[in-house]
Design an enzyme around this catalytic site. Sequence first.
Site, PDB file in Angstrom:
ATOM      1  CG  HIS A  13      27.858  69.477  56.137  1.00 19.09           C
ATOM      2  ND1 HIS A  13      27.287  70.953  56.694  1.00 19.09           N
ATOM      3  CD2 HIS A  13      28.919  70.009  55.905  1.00 19.09           C
ATOM      4  CE1 HIS A  13      27.981  71.722  56.737  1.00 19.09           C
ATOM      5  NE2 HIS A  13      29.070  71.023  56.423  1.00 19.09           N
ATOM      6  CG  ASP A  15      24.991  68.915  60.915  1.00 19.60           C
ATOM      7  OD1 ASP A  15      26.365  68.518  61.003  1.00 19.60           O
ATOM      8  OD2 ASP A  15      24.599  69.436  59.872  1.00 19.60           O
ATOM      9  CD  GLU A  40      22.052  68.115  56.037  1.00 18.95           C
ATOM     10  OE1 GLU A  40      22.302  68.888  54.951  1.00 18.95           O
ATOM     11  OE2 GLU A  40      22.463  68.077  57.048  1.00 18.95           O
ATOM     12  CG  ASP A  53      20.341  69.686  60.876  1.00 17.91           C
ATOM     13  OD1 ASP A  53      20.593  70.987  60.737  1.00 17.91           O
ATOM     14  OD2 ASP A  53      21.268  68.870  59.832  1.00 17.91           O
TER      15      ASP A  53
END
Length: 316
Positions: free
Chosen positions: A274, A279, A124, A122
């Site tokens: 988040h 995640d 960000e 994942d």
Amino acid sequence: MSLASIWSGNFHQLWSSLGSNSTIKFLRLSTKCVPDKSFDARRCPLRQLTNVVEELRQEPQSFITSCGCHDWRLEKVTIASTTNMNTHQQEIHELKAVQCYNIQESTLKKSVERPATILVFDIETTGFSHQNERIIEFALRDLIGGKNSTFQTLVNPEKDVLNAFVHGIDTSMVNRRDVPTFRELLPVLLQYVRSRQVAGRPVLWVAHNGRKFDVPFIIKEFERCLVEIPSDWMFVDTLPLARQLMKPDGTKLTSSSLKALREHYQIPLVGPAHRAMQDVTTLCYVLQKITFDLKLSIPELMDRAFRASDFVKLPL
């Protein structure tokens, strides 16, 4: 249980083989002020990279040791921690203890025959546009488990972060000299993935909404560094799989977001949502549940994968 039945069968078969002889406890150390850590310059071109590998602290019997794979370790990437660690506002989140796979030593060796190395990941970012925005956090977990099976780092975007309200990562946390840019991170990431990869087998990257979000960002960051994504990297998006799920009453889920899937499967949330590693942890559980419900084997999951080179045919 034979090795073939583990890696050619369903994910739920793998998870249902959990034994009771050992446990793994994952502990995550997250900081707002990044610790002073550095890579061994003799082995890695990057001198300052922090928050790269999440600590994995194990009970005496872990999956890797119980399988006799004592030489499975990170040989290329070495982190040398200094004694002067300025850690402020440290938060240690103890994740759910997970039962290890009870497999006898004689059934698994380092040359294990498995279709692919499966990495759940994942990111960000500073925004939604992969053309104009940048990655600010990257995390992954190797589903085989064991020591050094996680990789996590903040990334310096070299621009202001205007969406800290989404993930809690602000400009002061990433626009620092001790936080690597993606260009600095890339050789370390490639080296880490090679250390986890089984020779001659592809790497299967799994992300939720990866086709439209995570993978285009990865491709763009590689392009900025003038580096090609390895041809044996494959990507699976779990979002289309989630849209096939049905409720017990025969109706479809009202939402296929990761949050909705976590609630649907009653997966506990540990730590802030988040953030990349949180995640990733959620998606690891969701992936096991989805492949069980859809009765998908690992080879069938690989049949649904795409490569970075396919994106010349796919709208971004």
